[in-house]
Design a protein around this motif. Structure first.
Motif, PDB file in Angstrom:
ATOM      1  N   GLN A  16       0.823  -1.198   0.000  1.00  0.00           N
ATOM      2  CA  GLN A  16       0.000   0.000   0.000  1.00  0.00           C
ATOM      3  C   GLN A  16       0.854   1.243   0.000  1.00  0.00           C
ATOM      4  N   SER A  17       1.956   1.207   0.752  1.00  0.00           N
ATOM      5  CA  SER A  17       2.872   2.342   0.799  1.00  0.00           C
ATOM      6  C   SER A  17       3.489   2.602  -0.571  1.00  0.00           C
ATOM      7  N   ARG A  18       3.860   1.520  -1.270  1.00  0.00           N
ATOM      8  CA  ARG A  18       4.430   1.657  -2.612  1.00  0.00           C
ATOM      9  C   ARG A  18       3.391   2.221  -3.580  1.00  0.00           C
ATOM     10  N   GLU A  19       2.161   1.743  -3.477  1.00  0.00           N
ATOM     11  CA  GLU A  19       1.094   2.240  -4.352  1.00  0.00           C
ATOM     12  C   GLU A  19       0.813   3.718  -4.085  1.00  0.00           C
ATOM     13  N   ASP A  20       0.843   4.101  -2.801  1.00  0.00           N
ATOM     14  CA  ASP A  20       0.606   5.503  -2.460  1.00  0.00           C
ATOM     15  C   ASP A  20       1.714   6.388  -3.018  1.00  0.00           C
ATOM     16  N   ALA A  21       2.967   5.924  -2.913  1.00  0.00           N
ATOM     17  CA  ALA A  21       4.098   6.701  -3.417  1.00  0.00           C
ATOM     18  C   ALA A  21       4.012   6.850  -4.935  1.00  0.00           C
ATOM     19  N   GLU A  22       3.640   5.759  -5.621  1.00  0.00           N
ATOM     20  CA  GLU A  22       3.503   5.818  -7.079  1.00  0.00           C
ATOM     21  C   GLU A  22       2.367   6.753  -7.473  1.00  0.00           C
ATOM     22  N   SER A  23       1.283   6.713  -6.714  1.00  0.00           N
ATOM     23  CA  SER A  23       0.150   7.590  -6.996  1.00  0.00           C
ATOM     24  C   SER A  23       0.540   9.056  -6.842  1.00  0.00           C
ATOM     25  N   LYS A  24       1.347   9.353  -5.823  1.00  0.00           N
ATOM     26  CA  LYS A  24       1.786  10.727  -5.599  1.00  0.00           C
ATOM     27  C   LYS A  24       2.722  11.190  -6.714  1.00  0.00           C
ATOM     28  N   ARG A  25       3.620  10.294  -7.173  1.00  0.00           N
ATOM     29  CA  ARG A  25       4.523  10.651  -8.265  1.00  0.00           C
ATOM     30  C   ARG A  25       3.729  10.922  -9.540  1.00  0.00           C
ATOM     31  N   LEU A  26       2.740  10.074  -9.817  1.00  0.00           N
ATOM     32  CA  LEU A  26       1.915  10.275 -11.001  1.00  0.00           C
ATOM     33  C   LEU A  26       1.109  11.561 -10.882  1.00  0.00           C
ATOM     34  N   ASP A  27       0.677  11.883  -9.670  1.00  0.00           N
ATOM     35  CA  ASP A  27      -0.078  13.111  -9.456  1.00  0.00           C
ATOM     36  C   ASP A  27       0.782  14.328  -9.768  1.00  0.00           C
ATOM     37  N   GLN A  28       2.058  14.307  -9.336  1.00  0.00           N
ATOM     38  CA  GLN A  28       2.940  15.419  -9.665  1.00  0.00           C
ATOM     39  C   GLN A  28       3.139  15.504 -11.171  1.00  0.00           C
ATOM     40  N   ALA A  29       3.397  14.349 -11.802  1.00  0.00           N
ATOM     41  CA  ALA A  29       3.631  14.346 -13.247  1.00  0.00           C
ATOM     42  C   ALA A  29       2.431  14.886 -14.011  1.00  0.00           C
ATOM     43  N   SER A  30       1.228  14.594 -13.523  1.00  0.00           N
ATOM     44  CA  SER A  30       0.024  15.031 -14.231  1.00  0.00           C
ATOM     45  C   SER A  30      -0.228  16.527 -14.059  1.00  0.00           C
ATOM     46  N   ARG A  31       0.365  17.137 -13.021  1.00  0.00           N
ATOM     47  CA  ARG A  31       0.145  18.568 -12.791  1.00  0.00           C
ATOM     48  C   ARG A  31       1.208  19.444 -13.441  1.00  0.00           C
ATOM     49  N   VAL A  32       2.379  18.877 -13.723  1.00  0.00           N
ATOM     50  CA  VAL A  32       3.399  19.627 -14.454  1.00  0.00           C
ATOM     51  C   VAL A  32       3.002  19.643 -15.919  1.00  0.00           C
ATOM     52  N   GLY A  33       2.939  20.804 -16.525  1.00  0.00           N
ATOM     53  CA  GLY A  33       2.491  20.824 -17.909  1.00  0.00           C
ATOM     54  C   GLY A  33       2.617  22.174 -18.572  1.00  0.00           C
ATOM     55  N   THR A  34       2.104  22.251 -19.782  1.00  0.00           N
ATOM     56  CA  THR A  34       2.196  23.451 -20.607  1.00  0.00           C
ATOM     57  C   THR A  34       0.824  23.811 -21.158  1.00  0.00           C
ATOM     58  N   TRP A  35       0.665  25.083 -21.514  1.00  0.00           N
ATOM     59  CA  TRP A  35      -0.518  25.532 -22.241  1.00  0.00           C
ATOM     60  C   TRP A  35      -0.175  26.799 -23.009  1.00  0.00           C
ATOM     61  N   VAL A  36      -0.997  27.114 -23.973  1.00  0.00           N
ATOM     62  CA  VAL A  36      -0.773  28.270 -24.839  1.00  0.00           C
ATOM     63  C   VAL A  36      -1.861  29.308 -24.600  1.00  0.00           C
ATOM     64  N   GLU A  37      -1.454  30.558 -24.549  1.00  0.00           N
ATOM     65  CA  GLU A  37      -2.405  31.663 -24.413  1.00  0.00           C
ATOM     66  C   GLU A  37      -2.313  32.562 -25.647  1.00  0.00           C
ATOM     67  N   TYR A  38      -3.481  32.925 -26.160  1.00  0.00           N
ATOM     68  CA  TYR A  38      -3.571  33.819 -27.317  1.00  0.00           C
ATOM     69  C   TYR A  38      -4.110  35.175 -26.856  1.00  0.00           C
ATOM     70  N   ALA A  39      -3.442  36.233 -27.286  1.00  0.00           N
ATOM     71  CA  ALA A  39      -3.884  37.580 -26.931  1.00  0.00           C
ATOM     72  C   ALA A  39      -4.807  38.124 -28.016  1.00  0.00           C
ATOM     73  N   GLN A  40      -5.602  39.121 -27.652  1.00  0.00           N
ATOM     74  CA  GLN A  40      -6.533  39.702 -28.616  1.00  0.00           C
ATOM     75  C   GLN A  40      -5.812  40.395 -29.766  1.00  0.00           C
ATOM     76  N   ASP A  41      -4.572  40.851 -29.523  1.00  0.00           N
ATOM     77  CA  ASP A  41      -3.821  41.525 -30.583  1.00  0.00           C
ATOM     78  C   ASP A  41      -3.085  40.548 -31.492  1.00  0.00           C
ATOM     79  N   GLY A  42      -3.311  39.255 -31.296  1.00  0.00           N
ATOM     80  CA  GLY A  42      -2.673  38.250 -32.134  1.00  0.00           C
ATOM     81  C   GLY A  42      -1.420  37.650 -31.528  1.00  0.00           C
ATOM     82  N   GLY A  43      -0.997  38.154 -30.380  1.00  0.00           N
ATOM     83  CA  GLY A  43       0.177  37.604 -29.723  1.00  0.00           C
ATOM     84  C   GLY A  43      -0.084  36.207 -29.188  1.00  0.00           C
TER      85      GLY A  43
END
Length: 202
Positions: A16-43
């Motif tokens: 259970q401890s190993r599963e919890d640790a893996e779940s926490k690592r996956l949770d961090q990996a799923s929250r690290v990420g990228t996204w794109v923002e578009y401005a009204q002026d085309g930026g």
């Protein structure tokens, strides 16, 4: 008998401890990420964030900037890929992303060359115009085609299709375009703090 059950309980607790640790690592990996923002002026800007209290190490990232063909006939292009006039790949030097931090990449000062022999990683010390480097036209799209990093427990993650996956070679597909370029920029974006910061994965 008591020893047997005690051993089983200890084993179950360990699993259970190993599963919890893996779940926490996956949770961090799923929250690290990228996204794109578009401005009204085309930026357009690309955001990279680590909204967790654990560092992200040795980030390996390749960003692709695309510029559409303004003269393309929309009736003869089945999808957006067929309308791309220029596609530029930006490969970054490995870098660390501290806890609860983010970067905003703005292509306003990026440069590129169409020389296929160019091998450059950003930040690059010099991108002179006399060496064939040109300002990056304002992109219509920014795409993270490679994103890999090592978490605080020394596990390496690679992202595919917007989620943690398996891509150990850091490879990406080269799509069609009228022109291909290889880009660079002189300075990494400044770090800023994320609006929120989740629980540690440790």
């Amino acid at each position: 008998m008591a020893t047997y059950y005690g051993a089983m309980v200890s084993r179950n607790q360990l699993e259970q401890s190993r599963e919890d640790a893996e779940s926490k690592r996956l949770d961090q990996a799923s929250r690290v990420g990228t996204w794109v923002e578009y401005a009204q002026d085309g930026g357009i800007q690309l955001h990279l964030a680590n909204p967790t209290p654990d560092p992200v190490l040795s980030v390996d990232m390749v960003v692709q900037a695309t510029v559409q063909d303004r003269d393309a006939d929309p009736n003869h292009a089945s999808d957006i890929e067929e309308k791309v006039d220029l596609r530029v790949d930006y490969s970054l030097r490995p870098f660390d992303l501290p806890p609860c931090s983010k970067m905003i990449f703005d292509p306003g000062d990026w440069r590129y060359t169409e020389d296929p022999e160019t091998d450059v990683t950003s930040p690059a010390p010099s991108l002179p115009a006399e060496a064939g480097w040109k300002p990056q036209p304002r992109p219509d799209g920014l795409f993270v085609v490679v994103l890999g990093y090592t978490d605080h427990s020394q596990r390496t993650w690679w992202w595919q299709d917007g989620k943690p996956g398996s891509n150990p070679n850091g490879a990406w597909e080269l799509h069609d375009a009228d022109k291909h370029g290889f880009g660079g920029f002189a300075r990494m974006p400044q770090l800023s703090r994320t609006a929120s910061c989740g629980a540690s994965a440790s």
